[in-house]
Design an enzyme around this catalytic site. Structure first.
Site, PDB file in Angstrom:
ATOM      1  N   THR A  98       0.847  -1.199   0.000  1.00  0.00           N
ATOM      2  CA  THR A  98       0.000   0.000   0.000  1.00  0.00           C
ATOM      3  C   THR A  98       0.879   1.243   0.000  1.00  0.00           C
ATOM      4  OG1 THR A  98      -1.956   1.000   1.045  1.00  0.00           O
ATOM      5  CG2 THR A  98      -0.275   0.144   2.533  1.00  0.00           C
ATOM      6  N   ASN A  99       0.331   2.410   0.316  1.00  0.00           N
ATOM      7  CA  ASN A  99       1.111   3.650   0.367  1.00  0.00           C
ATOM      8  C   ASN A  99       0.574   4.536   1.492  1.00  0.00           C
ATOM      9  OD1 ASN A  99      -1.041   5.452  -0.723  1.00  0.00           O
ATOM     10  ND2 ASN A  99      -0.843   4.045  -2.455  1.00  0.00           N
TER      11      ASN A  99
END
Ligand code: PMT
Length: 213
Positions: free
Chosen positions: A21-22
């Site tokens: 993810t980020n």
């Protein structure tokens, strides 16, 4: 008008307990959705996993992966007059999602990744979207140059460029500072302020852009 807005990160699963993810919190996209609602517009918000309360008076579609966000946008974009893509969609996902939790074994582990769907890049062609198309560009260098390139390649009416290398703005901050990039090379800078204040200025800017076109 009807606004379709994407927000937040996506999660790309590796196995039943892990994902890529980020740092996107969804704050910018949610602020835009609330500003559009407060300006009297109908809003559909397509959101990746975030820790923000569901805004009232907005149709909220929750998704997890880039593929799910792509499918949700494809389903809802036809009825929109304005589409704003504030989500930080993962550009790559693991080729294989392991059925069981990956066990610790060798000293190193190599992951094979594949490109995800380009949602913004599908708006004009695949989705046939004719409305006002607004993308974001999160850049760590050559901010305006990269944003202008994205504007042309994706057929956008406006790109909102963030310098995500600066502390205190961009991902997961309460504040942001942005440069608006328009066709023909015009730019306008909005200085650092709360994402709520910026969102309200942006909705006014986009509304004027639509009425002048
Ligand atoms: O959520 P916050 O914590 O508030 O932070 C969000 C932000 C402040 C950084 C936000 O404003 C922002 O810049 N969002 C976009 C971040 C991003 O992924 O930028 P990008 O340059 O990688 O992507 C460019 C554009 O293509 C974006 O409009 C993105 O939504 C879109 N995209 C990207 C990849 C993909 N597979 N499909 C897409 O549609």
């Amino acid at each position: 008008m009807h606004f379709l807005i994407t927000a937040g990160p996506t999660r790309e699963p590796l196995d039943p307990v892990r994902y890529l993810t980020n740092r996107s919190s969804g704050k910018m996209g949610y602020a835009l959705a609330e500003a559009a609602r407060d300006a009297g517009h109908e809003v559909t918000l397509i959101s990746g996993p975030v820790f923000l309360p569901a805004p009232s008076g907005i149709v909220l579609v929750k998704v997890e992966t880039a593929r799910e966000m792509f499918e949700a946008v494809q389903k809802h974009i036809a009825s929109a007059d304005v589409a704003i893509f504030a989500a930080a969609v993962a550009d790559y996902r693991p080729v294989v999602k392991a059925e069981q939790k990956i066990k610790k074994s060798a000293e190193t582990l190599t992951l094979e990744l594949e490109r995800t769907e380009d949602i913004l890049g599908s708006a004009r062609g695949l989705f046939g979207f004719k409305g006002c198309l607004v993308g974001f560009a999160a850049e760590t260098e050559k901010l305006v140059e990269h944003a202008q390139d994205k504007l042309v390649r994706k057929g956008c009416d406006l790109i909102i460029a963030n310098d995500v290398s600066q502390p205190g703005i961009g991902f997961d901050s309460a504040e942001n500072a942005i440069t608006l990039c328009l066709p023909g090379g015009q730019t306008q800078t909005l200085p650092q302020q709360s994402k709520t204040a910026l969102a309200s200025e942006l909705i006014q800017f986009i509304t004027r852009l639509v009425s002048s076109s």
